[in-house]
Motif scaffolding. Structure first.
Motif, PDB file in Angstrom:
ATOM      1  N   ASP A  64      46.854  48.685  36.708  1.00 35.93           N
ATOM      2  CA  ASP A  64      46.972  47.360  37.686  1.00 35.93           C
ATOM      3  C   ASP A  64      45.499  46.975  38.009  1.00 35.93           C
ATOM      4  O   ASP A  64      44.803  47.936  38.092  1.00 35.93           O
ATOM      5  CB  ASP A  64      47.751  47.606  38.862  1.00 35.93           C
ATOM      6  CG  ASP A  64      49.231  47.594  38.544  1.00 35.93           C
ATOM      7  OD1 ASP A  64      49.651  46.842  37.330  1.00 35.93           O
ATOM      8  OD2 ASP A  64      49.927  47.993  39.318  1.00 35.93           O
ATOM      9  N   ILE A  65      45.169  45.894  38.093  1.00 30.00           N
ATOM     10  CA  ILE A  65      43.979  45.294  38.651  1.00 30.00           C
ATOM     11  C   ILE A  65      44.048  44.445  39.837  1.00 30.00           C
ATOM     12  O   ILE A  65      45.173  43.666  39.630  1.00 30.00           O
ATOM     13  CB  ILE A  65      42.909  44.749  37.530  1.00 30.00           C
ATOM     14  CG1 ILE A  65      43.456  43.479  36.796  1.00 30.00           C
ATOM     15  CG2 ILE A  65      42.926  45.895  36.336  1.00 30.00           C
ATOM     16  CD1 ILE A  65      42.528  42.546  36.077  1.00 30.00           C
ATOM     17  N   VAL A  66      43.110  44.047  40.409  1.00 23.94           N
ATOM     18  CA  VAL A  66      43.185  43.067  41.377  1.00 23.94           C
ATOM     19  C   VAL A  66      42.406  41.737  41.007  1.00 23.94           C
ATOM     20  O   VAL A  66      41.290  41.848  40.753  1.00 23.94           O
ATOM     21  CB  VAL A  66      42.727  43.493  42.770  1.00 23.94           C
ATOM     22  CG1 VAL A  66      42.614  42.479  43.642  1.00 23.94           C
ATOM     23  CG2 VAL A  66      43.363  44.790  43.185  1.00 23.94           C
ATOM     24  N   LYS A 111      45.075  55.839  38.579  1.00 23.32           N
ATOM     25  CA  LYS A 111      45.221  55.897  39.870  1.00 23.32           C
ATOM     26  C   LYS A 111      45.771  54.562  40.189  1.00 23.32           C
ATOM     27  O   LYS A 111      45.532  53.622  39.790  1.00 23.32           O
ATOM     28  CB  LYS A 111      43.957  56.273  40.728  1.00 23.32           C
ATOM     29  CG  LYS A 111      44.014  56.385  42.225  1.00 23.32           C
ATOM     30  CD  LYS A 111      42.930  56.393  42.794  1.00 23.32           C
ATOM     31  CE  LYS A 111      43.334  56.458  44.409  1.00 23.32           C
ATOM     32  NZ  LYS A 111      41.857  56.680  45.270  1.00 23.32           N
ATOM     33  N   GLY A 112      46.990  54.532  40.917  1.00 21.75           N
ATOM     34  CA  GLY A 112      47.727  53.551  41.370  1.00 21.75           C
ATOM     35  C   GLY A 112      48.815  52.917  40.523  1.00 21.75           C
ATOM     36  O   GLY A 112      49.185  51.763  40.549  1.00 21.75           O
ATOM     37  N   GLY A 113      48.996  53.638  39.234  1.00 20.41           N
ATOM     38  CA  GLY A 113      49.982  53.177  38.156  1.00 20.41           C
ATOM     39  C   GLY A 113      49.333  52.899  37.145  1.00 20.41           C
ATOM     40  O   GLY A 113      48.327  52.349  36.886  1.00 20.41           O
ATOM     41  N   GLY A 114      50.351  53.165  35.828  1.00 20.86           N
ATOM     42  CA  GLY A 114      49.755  52.749  34.547  1.00 20.86           C
ATOM     43  C   GLY A 114      49.862  53.712  33.713  1.00 20.86           C
ATOM     44  O   GLY A 114      50.318  54.817  34.129  1.00 20.86           O
ATOM     45  N   ILE A 115      49.575  53.572  32.448  1.00 23.35           N
ATOM     46  CA  ILE A 115      49.775  54.653  31.453  1.00 23.35           C
ATOM     47  C   ILE A 115      48.503  54.585  30.396  1.00 23.35           C
ATOM     48  O   ILE A 115      47.774  53.495  30.588  1.00 23.35           O
ATOM     49  CB  ILE A 115      51.120  54.361  30.436  1.00 23.35           C
ATOM     50  CG1 ILE A 115      51.011  52.922  29.896  1.00 23.35           C
ATOM     51  CG2 ILE A 115      52.315  54.538  31.362  1.00 23.35           C
ATOM     52  CD1 ILE A 115      52.183  52.940  28.894  1.00 23.35           C
ATOM     53  N   GLY A 116      48.459  55.612  29.588  1.00 21.59           N
ATOM     54  CA  GLY A 116      47.233  55.642  28.694  1.00 21.59           C
ATOM     55  C   GLY A 116      47.186  56.877  28.157  1.00 21.59           C
ATOM     56  O   GLY A 116      48.096  57.790  27.948  1.00 21.59           O
ATOM     57  N   ALA A 117      46.220  56.787  27.238  1.00 24.90           N
ATOM     58  CA  ALA A 117      45.907  58.077  26.356  1.00 24.90           C
ATOM     59  C   ALA A 117      44.344  58.343  26.145  1.00 24.90           C
ATOM     60  O   ALA A 117      43.727  57.411  26.584  1.00 24.90           O
ATOM     61  CB  ALA A 117      46.438  57.608  24.870  1.00 24.90           C
ATOM     62  N   VAL A 177      36.071  58.227  38.589  1.00 25.95           N
ATOM     63  CA  VAL A 177      35.463  57.163  37.991  1.00 25.95           C
ATOM     64  C   VAL A 177      35.457  56.105  39.346  1.00 25.95           C
ATOM     65  O   VAL A 177      36.639  55.549  39.801  1.00 25.95           O
ATOM     66  CB  VAL A 177      35.838  56.526  36.894  1.00 25.95           C
ATOM     67  CG1 VAL A 177      34.927  55.519  36.431  1.00 25.95           C
ATOM     68  CG2 VAL A 177      35.860  57.869  35.691  1.00 25.95           C
ATOM     69  N   PRO A 178      34.310  55.542  39.735  1.00 23.34           N
ATOM     70  CA  PRO A 178      34.409  54.519  40.874  1.00 23.34           C
ATOM     71  C   PRO A 178      35.111  53.172  40.366  1.00 23.34           C
ATOM     72  O   PRO A 178      35.244  53.144  39.355  1.00 23.34           O
ATOM     73  CB  PRO A 178      32.958  54.318  41.276  1.00 23.34           C
ATOM     74  CG  PRO A 178      32.235  54.828  40.425  1.00 23.34           C
ATOM     75  CD  PRO A 178      33.016  55.793  39.473  1.00 23.34           C
ATOM     76  N   GLN A 191      38.799  43.465  40.742  1.00 18.53           N
ATOM     77  CA  GLN A 191      38.419  44.531  40.801  1.00 18.53           C
ATOM     78  C   GLN A 191      39.408  45.332  40.009  1.00 18.53           C
ATOM     79  O   GLN A 191      40.346  45.238  40.018  1.00 18.53           O
ATOM     80  CB  GLN A 191      38.320  44.961  42.253  1.00 18.53           C
ATOM     81  CG  GLN A 191      37.615  46.555  42.342  1.00 18.53           C
ATOM     82  CD  GLN A 191      37.520  46.811  43.965  1.00 18.53           C
ATOM     83  OE1 GLN A 191      38.470  46.980  44.582  1.00 18.53           O
ATOM     84  NE2 GLN A 191      36.321  46.610  44.434  1.00 18.53           N
ATOM     85  N   SER A 192      38.668  46.487  39.209  1.00 15.50           N
ATOM     86  CA  SER A 192      39.346  47.568  38.388  1.00 15.50           C
ATOM     87  C   SER A 192      39.107  48.912  39.183  1.00 15.50           C
ATOM     88  O   SER A 192      38.020  49.350  39.214  1.00 15.50           O
ATOM     89  CB  SER A 192      38.918  47.606  37.048  1.00 15.50           C
ATOM     90  OG  SER A 192      39.777  48.449  36.308  1.00 15.50           O
ATOM     91  N   THR A 193      40.452  49.636  39.471  1.00 15.03           N
ATOM     92  CA  THR A 193      40.290  51.091  39.846  1.00 15.03           C
ATOM     93  C   THR A 193      40.358  51.721  38.388  1.00 15.03           C
ATOM     94  O   THR A 193      41.140  51.738  37.556  1.00 15.03           O
ATOM     95  CB  THR A 193      41.706  51.425  40.569  1.00 15.03           C
ATOM     96  OG1 THR A 193      41.543  50.473  41.718  1.00 15.03           O
ATOM     97  CG2 THR A 193      41.684  52.802  40.858  1.00 15.03           C
TER      98      THR A 193
END
Length: 203
Positions: free
Chosen positions: A71-73, A37-43, A165-166, A180-182
């Motif tokens: 992305d993280i803050v 959520k908010g952008g990025g990639i993964g597997a 996942v919170p 903080q990590s989304t």
């Protein structure tokens, strides 16, 4: 991580012992892409033993691993940075309902689950932050739900899932919260299963 794997193996053995009836036990594996959520990639990869408790209802135990770049803050700097989360793991109880009435080998399904998610270390990639000022970042764990839907074609599966996942706090080596990590993510999966559930001729 080791405790999660041990619990999964013990649960799998219990499932196998409980489900000796013909065509009641099945094991599936899914591979796919993940989009935080908010952008990025993964597997991601999921392993899941299931028991068919009714003709079109399967209960299961899913062990999943997801690698996400997102992305993280970081609180001390007013912008987001790319952080790589490696080998996040989850262990969830699941339920799938299949919409199939002996009309062919295709079986659309909807499902849901609830389980335990763990988050591994986070690596910050930024020229504006000195790694020595951050230390070894750690995120926490969380209990979270998951929903999914898809279709099975013979022994193959195409599906989509969303893991609610919170957010988790990021801490430095002193235990101070510095970011903080989304953790929510969407997954698109391809997979297969072995065992029960031959949809054209369900027993």
């Amino acid at each position: 991580m080791k405790k999660l794997i041990t619990v999964f193996i013990l649960s799998l053995l219990a499932f196998t012992a409980y489900s000796q009836q013909a065509d009641r036990f099945r094991f599936q594996m899914d591979l796919g892409a993940a989009a935080p959520k908010g952008g990025g990639i993964g597997a991601l990869v999921n392993f899941e033993p299931q028991i068919l408790v009714q003709r079109n209802l399967a209960l299961g135990l899913r062990f999943g691993v997801a690698g996400l770049a997102k992305d993280i803050v970081y609180y001390d700097i007013p912008k987001d940075f790319t952080g790589e989360i490696s080998a996040n793991t989850s262990f969830s109880g699941t339920a799938n309902y299949y919409f199939n009435y002996k009309k062919g080998k295709a079986a659309p399904y909807v499902g849901a689950g609830f389980g335990y998610y763990t988050f591994s270390s986070v690596n910050i990639e930024s020229t504006d932050i000195d790694p020595d000022d951050i230390g070894n970042l750690r995120a926490s764990f969380a209990w979270a739900p998951m929903v999914r839907a898809g279709v099975e074609l013979g022994k193959f599966r195409i599906g989509a899932e969303y893991n609610f996942v919170p957010k988790s706090d990021l801490q430095n080596i002193a235990g101070e919260v510095i970011g903080q990590s989304t953790n929510e993510y969407f997954g698109f999966t391809l997979g297969f299963f072995v065992g029960g559930g031959r949809w054209g001729r369900f027993q």
